[in-house]
Scaffold this motif. Structure first.
Motif, mmCIF file in Angstrom:
data_model
loop_
_atom_site.group_PDB
_atom_site.id
_atom_site.type_symbol
_atom_site.label_atom_id
_atom_site.label_comp_id
_atom_site.label_asym_id
_atom_site.label_seq_id
_atom_site.Cartn_x
_atom_site.Cartn_y
_atom_site.Cartn_z
ATOM 1 N N LEU A 1 -51.348 -85.340 29.899
ATOM 2 C CA LEU A 1 -50.827 -86.354 30.807
ATOM 3 C C LEU A 1 -50.125 -87.446 30.007
ATOM 4 O O LEU A 1 -50.650 -87.931 28.998
ATOM 5 C CB LEU A 1 -51.960 -86.986 31.622
ATOM 6 C CG LEU A 1 -52.723 -86.067 32.594
ATOM 7 C CD1 LEU A 1 -53.902 -86.817 33.191
ATOM 8 C CD2 LEU A 1 -51.799 -85.568 33.700
ATOM 9 N N TRP B 1 -49.179 -91.443 33.848
ATOM 10 C CA TRP B 1 -50.011 -90.629 34.732
ATOM 11 C C TRP B 1 -51.492 -90.872 34.451
ATOM 12 O O TRP B 1 -52.322 -90.821 35.355
ATOM 13 C CB TRP B 1 -49.680 -89.142 34.569
ATOM 14 C CG TRP B 1 -48.223 -88.813 34.790
ATOM 15 C CD1 TRP B 1 -47.383 -88.158 33.941
ATOM 16 C CD2 TRP B 1 -47.439 -89.154 35.934
ATOM 17 N NE1 TRP B 1 -46.133 -88.054 34.461
ATOM 18 C CE2 TRP B 1 -46.136 -88.655 35.699
ATOM 19 C CE3 TRP B 1 -47.695 -89.817 37.133
ATOM 20 C CZ2 TRP B 1 -45.098 -88.809 36.613
ATOM 21 C CZ3 TRP B 1 -46.657 -89.981 38.048
ATOM 22 C CH2 TRP B 1 -45.384 -89.481 37.786
ATOM 23 N N ARG B 2 -51.850 -91.142 33.191
ATOM 24 C CA ARG B 2 -53.246 -91.460 32.863
ATOM 25 C C ARG B 2 -53.691 -92.745 33.552
ATOM 26 O O ARG B 2 -54.811 -92.839 34.074
ATOM 27 C CB ARG B 2 -53.420 -91.602 31.347
ATOM 28 C CG ARG B 2 -53.242 -90.320 30.575
ATOM 29 C CD ARG B 2 -53.345 -90.526 29.072
ATOM 30 N NE ARG B 2 -54.693 -90.897 28.647
ATOM 31 C CZ ARG B 2 -55.051 -91.045 27.378
ATOM 32 N NH1 ARG B 2 -54.153 -90.875 26.415
ATOM 33 N NH2 ARG B 2 -56.294 -91.360 27.078
ATOM 34 N N SER C 1 -49.989 -81.689 37.364
ATOM 35 C CA SER C 1 -50.420 -81.130 36.089
ATOM 36 C C SER C 1 -50.401 -79.607 36.138
ATOM 37 O O SER C 1 -49.962 -78.947 35.182
ATOM 38 C CB SER C 1 -51.822 -81.638 35.749
ATOM 39 O OG SER C 1 -52.241 -81.153 34.507
#
Length: 709
Positions: A661, A665-666, A698
């Motif tokens: 990621l 996105w994290r 993902s």
């Protein structure tokens, strides 16, 4: 019984423990066996008066502790000169200690024969000064001098005698000198205060040897606070106390003889004996082998084995660092072999071992202390702990799995793990645990249930090649006493802190401070309570850390209107995770030592791996269903959404779901995880939708890479 007896494990590299040999090894081996057997006898057959039992419990730990630990090394040069100097100092210190011991024995003899002590003021006029002078000289000299390895130093013999004299005089004072009525008042007996002072000094010295300086420093700060109160600002101010009142008060059931020693003298010693029997019967090895058979072949198998094995063993072991040493010596090298970095291997073991302290039904004896302090039935605490402990270990499992995916790790081969079918035929080895839990839920007392579990461990061993006969039982009792010295000592030292809190009323003042913070924000008050619980717990075993935090922090949370069960679980969790919280992360440092990693980096990694433990207490504050404090529908909903939340949290920390990621996105995934904390169905929906979208993205990235390949 062998001639050599192993020392109490020290917590710092520069300490020198030695194996006693010859007649000293046999003597202290016998004393260890008698000490453990005496507890079983007193708890089950012939109970003693409560205060007397606890005093003898502490006395035995001090005697064994000073016999089985060595003093600080100063180097190999001038050895003969140092030995001669040590013996000279021991003689000077020993004479006044022996004089005080003789007076104590004379008083006991008089009271035994006549029911009273004649002219106590005259008889004991120089008792306290003599005992204190000799003991303090021996303690200080012990920091610089040592004798030959393989024997107890002359200075340690002085400390053994001082332990008997000080605690013996306090025991004599119970009735003969009206200790119960006069302690902590202006009418307290000055000689009793001297004896309490010496006993406290001995406890602090033994704590320094077996647990390091952290707890000693904290206890010393609290003792100083009792005397410096009139000169302190704000809510810390109090009127102050003279030495006679302070020391006589602290060595009562308001302090050292209070909840911490109550638990160490009953539940903790009992379950340490249980753990020793499991080790001797090899039932403990079965737990580890079962973990290998279950998870060893999975991706990153040894790390997942560490999660399972450390959870099973850690709930019995009373210290996180001790659990790391016992299971980590096996799992950490295997983790490194399949590709984990040294610091990750040490950190995973530290986080998993720390989690064992929150794993029911034993919870590293923490459940018994909580039951003692709160009055909540033990069975209710065990049930309440189920979902939070599952969340913690599920989180670590996800962390391990994501890292294994990210690094492309393999599991262990079939030849490297035990055969599950063979182990399944030995499932009867779980019988001691089943008997323990079943007995508790059938209404048996903890002491009776623990004793039955101990007996069942010996009986079950007869169905294996490792049958426990008389010699093996004696060995288990000896090992149990050695294992118990550290935790008994730190519990007694934690009692000093509890006594100061009770005497000065600082706990109530802290509660008012929390109340003021809560008027601004209840979340802010909880964060402050978390920080204080972690700071108080740093460097201490779980039981002592929780006992102190429960005295300082929990009452304030309860005053805010938080239910006692939630308040105590809140501080208990943070007292536990102090073992993996930098900068004083004992469990992580133990893991780093085994892994050969840099300690601070390992502690930071352990903090990250165990991050769920810092989130879960807020989850069950906002969602009481996680502690079984709601309807079944709400409990199930809270549990499911919490598991999804820790899954997202693990992915955010590791930067990986189905594929790596990017930072943005994290952050979004972390936001999705935090949305699951409040327990409100609307935030749960937001978190699930956001997390599911990121999971699908993902997965799409994985499929795209596969097509391009």
């Amino acid at each position: 019984m062998s001639d050599a007896i192993d020392p109490v494990p020290a917590q710092r590299d520069e300490s020198a423990s030695h194996a006693l040999r010859g007649w000293q090894g046999k003597l202290f081996g016998l004393l260890c066996v008698l000490y453990a057997a005496w507890h079983l006898y007193s708890l089950n057959i012939a109970p003693l008066e409560t205060w007397l039992f606890r005093i003898l419990h502490i006395c035995g730990a001090l005697v064994l502790g000073f016999g089985l630990t060595s003093v600080l090394l100063t180097g190999p040069d001038n050895r003969l000169r140092k030995v001669a100097m040590e013996r000279s100092v021991a003689l000077i210190a020993g004479l006044p200690v022996i004089y005080a011991l003789v007076l104590t024995l004379y008083g006991v003899f008089q009271y035994w024969n006549a029911g009273t002590v004649e002219n106590p003021d005259t008889t004991f006029a120089y008792f306290g000064v003599s005992l204190a002078a000799g003991t303090l000289l021996a303690i200080v000299a012990g920091w610089f001098l040592r004798g030959n390895e393989g024997r107890i130093s002359s200075i340690d013999w002085v400390l053994v005698l001082a332990s008997i004299a000080s605690t013996g005089f306090i025991a004599l004072s119970l009735d003969a000198l009206n200790l119960r009525l006069r302690a902590g008042t202006p009418f307290a007996d000055p000689q009793n205060a001297w004896a309490a002072f010496v006993a406290m000094a001995l406890m602090l010295e033994l704590t320094r040897r077996v647990a390091g300086l952290a707890l000693v420093a904290i206890a010393a700060i609290f003792v100083g606070y009792a005397f410096l109160g009139p000169w302190l600002p704000g809510f810390l101010e109090h009127r102050g106390y003279d030495a006679k009142r302070f020391f006589s008060y602290v060595f009562t059931d308001n302090g050292i003889l209070g909840p911490t020693t109550a638990v160490s003298s009953t539940y903790i010693i009992l379950f340490i004996i249980f753990a020793a029997f499991l080790q001797s019967s090899k039932v403990g090895d079965y737990f580890v082998n079962l973990a290998f058979a279950t998870a060893g072949r999975a991706r990153g198998g040894p790390a997942k084995v560490a999660v399972f094995a450390s959870g099973l063993m850690g709930m019995i072991n009373g210290t996180s660092a001790g659990n790391v040493v016992s299971t980590g010596s096996l799992t950490i090298p295997l983790m490194k072999r399949v590709g984990y970095r040294s610091q990750s291997a040490g950190a995973i073991e530290a986080a998993a071992s720390t989690g064992g302290q929150i794993m029911p039904p034993i919870m590293g004896a923490g459940a018994f202390i909580m039951a003692e302090i709160t009055g909540i039935p033990y069975t209710d605490l065990v049930i309440a702990a189920l979902i939070p402990s599952v969340l913690y270990f599920v989180s670590i499992y996800f962390m391990v799995d994501f890292e294994a995916k990210r690094l492309g790790m393999r599991g262990m081969t079939s030849d490297e793990v035990p055969k599950f079918r063979k182990l399944a035929r030995q499932a009867f080895l779980f019988l001691p645990i089943f008997i323990l839990v079943g007995s508790l839920f059938l209404g048996y007392s903890v002491i009776r249930a623990g004793t039955l579990a101990i007996a069942s461990a010996a009986v079950v061993s007869w169905l294996t090649p490792f049958r426990m006969g008389p010699l093996q039982i004696i060995e288990a009792l000896r090992n149990a006493s050695q294992m118990s010295i550290q935790i008994i000592t730190v519990c007694a030292t934690a009692g000093i802190i509890v006594g100061v809190i009770s005497l000065t009323g600082v706990g109530a003042r802290f509660s008012s401070l929390l109340f003021e913070l809560a008027e601004t924000s209840k979340l802010l008050a909880l964060i402050f309570a978390m920080i204080i619980s972690i700071i108080l717990g740093m460097g201490m075993p779980t039981t002592a850390a929780y006992a102190v935090a429960a005295s300082v922090v929990a009452p304030g949370l309860i005053e805010l209107g938080i239910a006692p069960l939630i308040a105590h679980f809140f501080v208990f969790y943070f007292a536990v995770v102090s073992a993996i919280t930098p900068p004083v992360a004992l469990a992580a440092y133990a893991g780093a030592a085994i892994a050969g990693a840099e300690p601070m980096r390992t502690s930071v990694t352990a903090f990250r791996v165990g991050l769920a433990a810092f989130i879960v207490p807020y989850m069950f504050f906002y969602s009481p269903g996680l502690l079984m404090e709601a309807s079944w529908i709400e409990i199930i909903r809270n549990a499911i959404t919490a598991i999804i939340g820790v899954y997202f949290l693990s992915g955010a920390v590791q930067g990986y779901l189905m594929s790596p990621l990017a930072p943005v996105w994290r952050i979004l995934l972390l936001g999705a995880a935090l949305c699951m904390i409040s327990g409100d169905w609307r935030t749960d929906v937001i978190g699930i939708v956001l997390g599911a979208a990121l999971w699908l993205k993902s997965r799409h990235d994985v499929e795209r890479v596969a097509r391009e390949a």
